[in-house]
Write a protein that holds these residues in place. Structure first.
Motif, short mmCIF file in Angstrom:
data_model
loop_
_atom_site.label_atom_id
_atom_site.label_comp_id
_atom_site.label_asym_id
_atom_site.label_seq_id
_atom_site.Cartn_x
_atom_site.Cartn_y
_atom_site.Cartn_z
N ARG A 165 0.85 -1.19 0.00
CA ARG A 165 0.00 0.00 0.00
C ARG A 165 0.88 1.24 0.00
N LEU A 166 0.41 2.26 -0.70
CA LEU A 166 1.20 3.47 -0.85
C LEU A 166 0.37 4.68 -0.46
N LEU A 167 0.80 5.36 0.58
CA LEU A 167 0.15 6.59 1.01
C LEU A 167 0.88 7.74 0.33
N THR A 168 0.20 8.40 -0.61
CA THR A 168 0.87 9.32 -1.52
C THR A 168 0.78 10.78 -1.11
N GLY A 169 0.09 11.09 0.00
CA GLY A 169 -0.03 12.49 0.39
C GLY A 169 -0.63 13.31 -0.72
N ASP A 170 0.01 14.46 -1.01
CA ASP A 170 -0.49 15.35 -2.06
C ASP A 170 0.31 15.23 -3.35
N ALA A 171 1.20 14.25 -3.43
CA ALA A 171 1.96 14.06 -4.67
C ALA A 171 1.08 13.47 -5.76
N LEU A 172 0.27 12.48 -5.39
CA LEU A 172 -0.56 11.78 -6.37
C LEU A 172 -1.93 11.54 -5.77
N GLU A 211 0.36 -3.28 -9.14
CA GLU A 211 -0.71 -3.70 -8.23
C GLU A 211 -0.67 -2.95 -6.89
N THR A 212 0.35 -2.11 -6.69
CA THR A 212 0.44 -1.33 -5.46
C THR A 212 -0.81 -0.46 -5.32
N VAL A 213 -1.46 -0.52 -4.16
CA VAL A 213 -2.69 0.24 -3.94
C VAL A 213 -2.34 1.66 -3.49
N VAL A 214 -2.92 2.63 -4.14
CA VAL A 214 -2.66 4.05 -3.89
C VAL A 214 -3.74 4.63 -2.97
N TYR A 215 -3.29 5.22 -1.86
CA TYR A 215 -4.19 5.90 -0.93
C TYR A 215 -3.77 7.37 -0.85
N PRO A 216 -4.57 8.29 -1.38
CA PRO A 216 -4.17 9.69 -1.47
C PRO A 216 -4.39 10.45 -0.17
N GLY A 217 -3.78 11.63 -0.10
CA GLY A 217 -3.95 12.50 1.06
C GLY A 217 -5.27 13.25 1.05
N HIS A 218 -5.86 13.41 -0.12
CA HIS A 218 -7.15 14.11 -0.26
C HIS A 218 -7.95 13.45 -1.38
N ASP A 219 -9.23 13.66 -1.32
CA ASP A 219 -10.06 13.40 -2.49
C ASP A 219 -11.29 14.30 -2.42
N GLY A 222 -15.06 11.75 -4.12
CA GLY A 222 -15.62 10.50 -3.61
C GLY A 222 -14.77 9.27 -3.82
N HIS A 223 -13.57 9.42 -4.40
CA HIS A 223 -12.68 8.27 -4.57
C HIS A 223 -11.98 7.95 -3.24
N THR A 224 -11.69 6.69 -3.03
CA THR A 224 -10.99 6.28 -1.82
C THR A 224 -9.59 5.74 -2.10
N CYS A 225 -9.42 5.02 -3.19
CA CYS A 225 -8.11 4.45 -3.49
C CYS A 225 -8.04 4.10 -4.97
N SER A 226 -6.85 3.72 -5.40
CA SER A 226 -6.61 3.36 -6.79
C SER A 226 -5.43 2.40 -6.80
N THR A 227 -4.80 2.23 -7.93
CA THR A 227 -3.54 1.46 -8.01
C THR A 227 -2.55 2.23 -8.86
N ILE A 228 -1.29 1.87 -8.73
CA ILE A 228 -0.27 2.48 -9.58
C ILE A 228 -0.56 2.21 -11.04
N GLY A 229 -0.97 1.00 -11.37
CA GLY A 229 -1.28 0.68 -12.76
C GLY A 229 -2.40 1.54 -13.32
N GLU A 230 -3.45 1.74 -12.54
CA GLU A 230 -4.56 2.60 -12.98
C GLU A 230 -4.08 4.02 -13.22
N GLU A 231 -3.33 4.55 -12.28
CA GLU A 231 -2.92 5.95 -12.40
C GLU A 231 -1.97 6.16 -13.57
N LYS A 232 -1.11 5.21 -13.83
CA LYS A 232 -0.22 5.31 -15.00
C LYS A 232 -1.03 5.39 -16.29
#
Length: 232
Positions: free
Chosen positions: A126-133, A165-173, A176-186
């Motif tokens: 799992r990846l907590l990305t803060g405000d970078a992504l 497959e790394t799950v992305v958890y952002p600092g804000h949304d 209504g999104h809660t999470c994503s993956t690195i593959g999706e965001e790429k």
């Protein structure tokens, strides 16, 4: 591993609770001052000892709950290396690993939104990305020593290099999104997919966003780890 994503509606900020249920030890990532009682109640109900409050960066949109949590629990307040926060107990560097029971939390330097910013990779999954992504977005780069080119490099060279497959958890949304993956965001993040570095810089330079409503109080307070008594 116990993992909770908690939301502050006023600032659309996510706070993350990460804990080892066997060791009964925990960390909070990006706590919000107005939600400290919520966080303390959850720690109490789950019988967890808070070891660390981790900041991804010095926030401009909310005041951190770190100082109040530190006073109540005795935890350590941690900020990225280079961040203007002499109040912190620890300054975390790129590649540094914090252990919480059997959980490993690796710091990844991701400047650009601010000049000192960390993402946190939890057990490599799992990846907590803060405000970078964000989910289909990213943080702004027009204040606090932000730099669009550096943010592009941080995301495309550091974060997008992680397993898809790394799950992305952002600092804000804000949608209504809660999470994503690195593959999706790429593939689908419109700010990065198919966009060159120069194109990203041009795009970010044209956003013309209003400053966060709490910026004038939040930044100086967060440079003091949220200690409002000092800023009063």
């Amino acid at each position: 591993m116990l993992f909770r994503q908690m939301f502050d509606r006023e600032t659309c900020t996510y706070t993350y609770l990460i804990a080892d249920p066997n060791a009964k030890t925990a960390v909070l990532v990006d706590p919000v001052l107005e939600q400290v009682e919520r966080d303390l109640q959850l720690l109490k109900e789950l019988a967890l000892t808070l070891l660390y409050c981790l900041e991804t960066h010095i926030h401009a949109d909310h005041i951190t709950g770190t100082d109040r949590l530190r006073q109540t629990t005795g935890c350590q307040g941690c900020v990225p290396a280079g961040a203007s926060a002499a109040c912190a107990d620890r300054h975390i560097s790129d590649g540094e690993v914090l252990t919480v029971g059997a959980i490993a939390i690796e710091a990844i330097s991701t400047p650009g939104h601010t000049d000192s910013h960390l993402a946190y990779r939890v057990n490599g999954e799992r990846l907590l990305t803060g405000d970078a992504l964000f989910v289909r977005g990213c943080g702004r780069t027009d204040f606090q020593s932000g730099d669009a080119g550096i943010l592009y490099d941080s995301v495309t060279q550091r974060l997008f290099a992680l397993p898809e497959e790394t799950v992305v958890y952002p600092g804000h949304d804000y949608r209504g999104h809660t999470c994503s993956t690195i593959g999706e965001e790429k593939r689908w993040n419109p700010r990065f997919a198919g966009r060159t570095r120069s194109g990203f810089i041009d795009f970010m330079g044209q956003l013309d966003l209003p400053h966060p409503k709490k910026m004038m109080e939040a930044v100086p307070a967060n440079e003091l780890c949220g200690n409002l008594a000092v800023t009063a």
